[in-house]
Design a protein around this motif. Structure first.
Motif, short mmCIF file in Angstrom:
data_model
loop_
_atom_site.label_atom_id
_atom_site.label_comp_id
_atom_site.label_asym_id
_atom_site.label_seq_id
_atom_site.Cartn_x
_atom_site.Cartn_y
_atom_site.Cartn_z
N MET B 1 0.50 -1.11 0.05
CA MET B 1 -0.07 0.23 -0.06
C MET B 1 1.04 1.40 0.18
O MET B 1 0.42 2.05 -0.49
CB MET B 1 -0.93 -0.07 1.32
CG MET B 1 -2.04 1.31 1.61
SD MET B 1 -3.41 0.82 0.12
CE MET B 1 -4.02 2.42 0.13
N SER B 2 1.94 1.02 0.92
CA SER B 2 2.73 2.26 0.98
C SER B 2 3.20 2.53 0.12
O SER B 2 3.74 4.05 -0.68
CB SER B 2 3.42 2.54 2.01
OG SER B 2 4.57 1.29 1.90
N ARG B 3 4.09 1.36 -1.19
CA ARG B 3 5.08 1.94 -2.03
C ARG B 3 3.56 2.27 -3.45
O ARG B 3 4.41 3.04 -4.05
CB ARG B 3 5.21 0.35 -2.89
CG ARG B 3 5.95 0.74 -3.29
CD ARG B 3 7.36 -0.84 -4.08
NE ARG B 3 7.63 -0.97 -5.21
CZ ARG B 3 7.31 -2.05 -5.63
NH1 ARG B 3 6.74 -2.13 -6.08
NH2 ARG B 3 7.82 -1.27 -6.99
N TRP B 4 2.18 1.83 -2.89
CA TRP B 4 0.78 2.53 -4.64
C TRP B 4 0.70 4.18 -3.84
O TRP B 4 1.36 5.00 -4.94
CB TRP B 4 -0.49 1.95 -3.75
CG TRP B 4 -1.45 2.20 -5.00
CD1 TRP B 4 -1.09 1.22 -6.52
CD2 TRP B 4 -2.28 3.01 -4.97
NE1 TRP B 4 -2.11 2.24 -7.20
CE2 TRP B 4 -2.41 3.56 -5.83
CE3 TRP B 4 -2.46 3.89 -3.78
CZ2 TRP B 4 -3.93 4.58 -5.92
CZ3 TRP B 4 -3.27 4.96 -4.19
CH2 TRP B 4 -4.11 4.87 -5.15
N ILE B 5 1.03 4.60 -2.37
CA ILE B 5 0.87 5.78 -2.37
C ILE B 5 2.01 6.59 -2.82
O ILE B 5 2.59 7.74 -3.07
CB ILE B 5 0.42 5.92 -1.19
CG1 ILE B 5 -0.23 5.59 -0.55
CG2 ILE B 5 0.91 8.02 -0.74
CD1 ILE B 5 -0.77 5.19 1.11
N ARG B 7 4.64 5.87 -4.91
CA ARG B 7 4.00 5.66 -7.06
C ARG B 7 3.54 6.97 -7.31
O ARG B 7 3.50 7.72 -8.27
CB ARG B 7 4.12 4.32 -7.02
CG ARG B 7 3.58 4.16 -8.47
CD ARG B 7 3.56 3.28 -8.77
NE ARG B 7 3.66 3.06 -10.33
CZ ARG B 7 2.20 3.00 -10.60
NH1 ARG B 7 0.98 3.03 -10.57
NH2 ARG B 7 2.11 2.98 -12.29
N GLN B 8 2.23 7.23 -6.33
CA GLN B 8 0.82 8.20 -7.00
C GLN B 8 1.88 9.38 -6.84
O GLN B 8 1.73 10.42 -7.30
CB GLN B 8 0.20 7.77 -5.61
CG GLN B 8 -0.78 6.79 -6.67
CD GLN B 8 -1.03 6.49 -7.46
OE1 GLN B 8 -1.33 7.46 -8.42
NE2 GLN B 8 -0.92 5.49 -8.55
N ASP B 284 1.43 4.52 -16.85
CA ASP B 284 1.87 5.28 -15.45
C ASP B 284 2.36 6.59 -16.48
O ASP B 284 1.46 7.86 -16.05
CB ASP B 284 3.46 5.69 -15.41
CG ASP B 284 4.06 3.17 -14.99
OD1 ASP B 284 3.53 3.10 -14.59
OD2 ASP B 284 4.78 3.07 -15.21
#
Lengths: 89, 377
Positions: B1-5, B7-8, B284
Motif C-alpha cells: 500500500m505504501s509503495r502504491w502511495i 508511486r502516486q 503510467d
C-alpha cells in the motif's frame, strides 16, 4: 465553507423569522427584489396584462422581465376548454 | 500500500513540475476554468438561496387572496366581500387589504404602500423600510412628503424604520394608516385592493377557492401554493437569463474539453515520447496525464466554488447587482442565507471536472500507444 454556511445560517435565522412574521402581519406576498415595475415587484400579484400596460403591443421592456418566467398560476387555463356555456342571446 | 502511495506521489510530483514548466499557459487555462466555475456556481448558489428564502418567508403569507378582475385587469373590490367570504366553511378570517404603488418624484423610486391596522400607527405617522429611509435620507422623527391623487402634498412623519434584516421583503415598504392611504390615493371608502383569507385546513383551499369564485365570479383566487410555485419558477434553471448563463458556461466547457480531446501540442507529444523511451509504461503515462487533468480541474473547481460562495453570501452577489437591479432605483440591501444544495454542487462537479479529466486522457492514450521514436520525431 460548509461550516461557515452553517454558522451564518444560524446567525441569520432571526432575520428570516422576522420576515416570515412581517409577511403574516401585513399580508406580504413577494420578495422585494425588482422594484422597477409593479409586475416585477409583485410577480405573484400580476395578471396577464400588466407587462403590456403601456399599450397592447408594447413589449415587456423592463430588464428584470427577462429574468423571470410568468407566474405559475397564470400558466394554467382559467376555464376548462370543454365547459358547456350558455348560448349568446 | 505504501509503495502504491509513494508511486502516486512521485507521479504527482512530476505532474506538478511539468505543469510549472508551462506556467503561463496553465495559469491562463486555470483562470478561465475558475472563472466559468465561479459564474456557474454563483448562479446556482444565488438562485437556490433565493428559492429557499422565498419558501421560508412566504410560509407566512395569506393562504388565499381574492382579487377582482375588471376588463382583464386587477380592480378594487367591495370591502364587505370580506364579511361574506369569512362565512364560508373553513375560513378562519377574511380581511380587506389596501395596498398600492407610489412613484416618488423626488428619488424616481417606486414604493409599495400598505395600509394596515396591524402596524399600530397613529394617523400622520408611517413606518418605512430600510430602502425608503436610505433613498429619502430619513430617520425616525423626520417627515416625508407624498403627492396625493389631487395634487396636494401630504406630510407624514416617520415613526419607525423596519429592521435592516428584513430588507428582502420590506425595503420599499411604507406602512400607513387606512385614512392616510385613502387620502393619498383617493380610494373610496368601502373599497379595498383585495381580500386576504386565512384558512384552517390547507386541504380545503381548492374547495374554498371554488366557492369564492361562485359567489364572486369576477374574481380570481391566488393561493399560497401559487406564490411559492412562482418563486420556484422565477429562479428555476430553465427561467430567463439563468439558462443563458448556464448554457454559455456549459458551452465553454465543451470547447475546453473538445480542445483537449482533439490533440496534444508537439511539446506534450515529445514529453510522452521521452517518458516512454526511458521505460515508462503506457498506463503510467495515462496516470500522469490524469493527475494533470485532475490537478487543473479540481483546483479550478474548488477555487471557483469558494469564490462564488464569497461573492454570493458575503458580498450579496455584487456582480449580479446590475442585472438584478435593472432600471430599479431602489435596490434592497439584503443578506442571503447560505443554503447550499449539495446535489447541485455534485452536478457541477460531474459536469466540469470529469469531462475535462477524461478529455485529457484520450489524446494521451493515443500518443502513448505509438512508438516513442515516431512520437519524438
Amino acid at each position: 465553507m460548509l461550516v461557515h454556511a452553517s454558522h451564518r445560517r444560524a446567525r441569520l435565522a432571526g432575520d428570516t423569522r422576522e420576515m416570515t412574521a412581517l409577511a403574516g402581519r401585513f399580508g406580504l406576498t413577494d420578495l422585494c427584489l425588482f422594484t422597477e415595475a409593479n409586475y416585477t415587484r409583485h410577480p405573484t400579484q400580476a395578471d396577464f396584462h400588466t407587462p403590456f400596460l403601456d399599450g397592447p403591443l408594447a413589449l415587456d421592456h423592463f430588464p428584470s422581465g427577462s429574468l423571470m418566467t410568468a407566474p405559475a398560476h397564470l400558466r394554467k387555463p382559467h376555464e376548462p376548454m370543454d365547459r358547456t356555456s350558455e348560448k349568446h342571446p | 500500500m505504501s509503495r502504491w502511495i509513494e508511486r502516486q506521489r512521485n507521479i504527482l510530483d512530476l505532474t506538478l513540475s511539468s505543469l510549472l514548466r508551462r506556467k503561463r499557459k496553465n495559469a491562463a487555462l486555470f483562470a478561465a476554468y475558475t472563472l466559468i466555475v465561479f459564474l456557474l456556481a454563483s448562479v446556482m448558489f444565488m438562485s437556490h438561496a433565493l428559492k429557499r428564502e422565498a419558501a421560508s418567508i412566504l410560509a407566512g403569507s395569506p393562504e388565499m387572496i381574492v382579487q377582482r378582475i375588471s376588463a382583464g385587469r386587477h380592480d378594487l373590490i367591495a370591502a364587505d366581500a370580506a364579511a361574506k367570504l369569512s362565512e364560508l366553511p373553513g375560513v378562519q378570517e377574511a380581511r380587506p387589504r389596501l395596498w398600492g404603488y407610489y412613484y416618488d418624484p423626488v428619488t424616481g423610486a417606486n414604493f409599495t404602500l400598505v395600509a394596515s391596522g396591524e402596524a399600530g400607527l397613529d394617523p400622520g405617522r408611517i413606518a418605512v423600510g430600510e430602502g425608503v429611509a436610505r433613498m429619502r435620507l430619513a430617520s425616525v422623527g423626520d417627515s416625508i412628503e407624498f403627492k396625493a391623487h389631487d395634487g396636494s402634498l401630504l406630510e407624514l412623519e416617520v415613526g419607525e424604520i423596519l429592521p435592516r434584516g428584513s430588507a428582502l421583503v420590506s425595503s420599499d415598504l411604507v406602512l400607513v394608516t387606512e385614512a392616510d392611504f385613502r387620502r393619498l390615493f383617493g380610494t373610496p371608502a368601502g373599497l379595498a385592493t383585495d381580500i386576504v383569507l386565512r384558512v384552517r385546513n390547507a386541504r380545503e383551499l381548492p374547495t374554498i377557492a371554488l366557492k369564492a369564485a361562485e359567489i364572486y365570479p369576477d374574481t380570481r383566487q391566488v393561493l399560497r401554493d401559487d406564490l411559492l410555485r412562482t418563486y420556484q419558477a422565477v429562479f428555476d434553471w430553465r427561467g430567463g437569463l439563468l439558462v443563458i448563463i448556464l448554457g454559455g458556461g456549459l458551452l465553454a466547457f465543451i470547447i475546453f474539453s473538445w480542445d483537449k480531446a482533439t490533440g496534444l501540442s508537439a511539446e506534450a507529444r515529445r514529453e510522452i515520447g521521452i517518458l516512454k523511451a526511458v521505460g515508462w509504461e503506457t498506463s503510467d503515462v495515462i496516470l500522469m496525464k490524469s493527475w494533470e487533468g485532475m490537478a487543473v480541474s479540481l483546483t479550478a473547481f474548488l477555487g471557483g466554488v469558494l469564490l462564488a460562495y464569497v461573492h454570493v453570501f458575503l458580498t450579496s452577489g455584487v456582480l449580479f447587482e446590475p442585472v438584478l437591479k435593472g432600471w430599479s432605483v431602489l435596490y434592497p440591501a439584503f443578506r442571503l442565507v447560505p443554503y447550499i444544495d449539495l446535489s447541485q454542487l455534485a452536478a457541477l462537479f460531474f459536469l466540469t471536472v470529469l469531462p475535462y479529466t477524461v478529455a485529457t486522457v484520450i489524446p494521451t492514450w493515443r500518443a502513448a500507444t505509438v512508438d516513442p521514436d515516431q512520437v519524438m520525431r
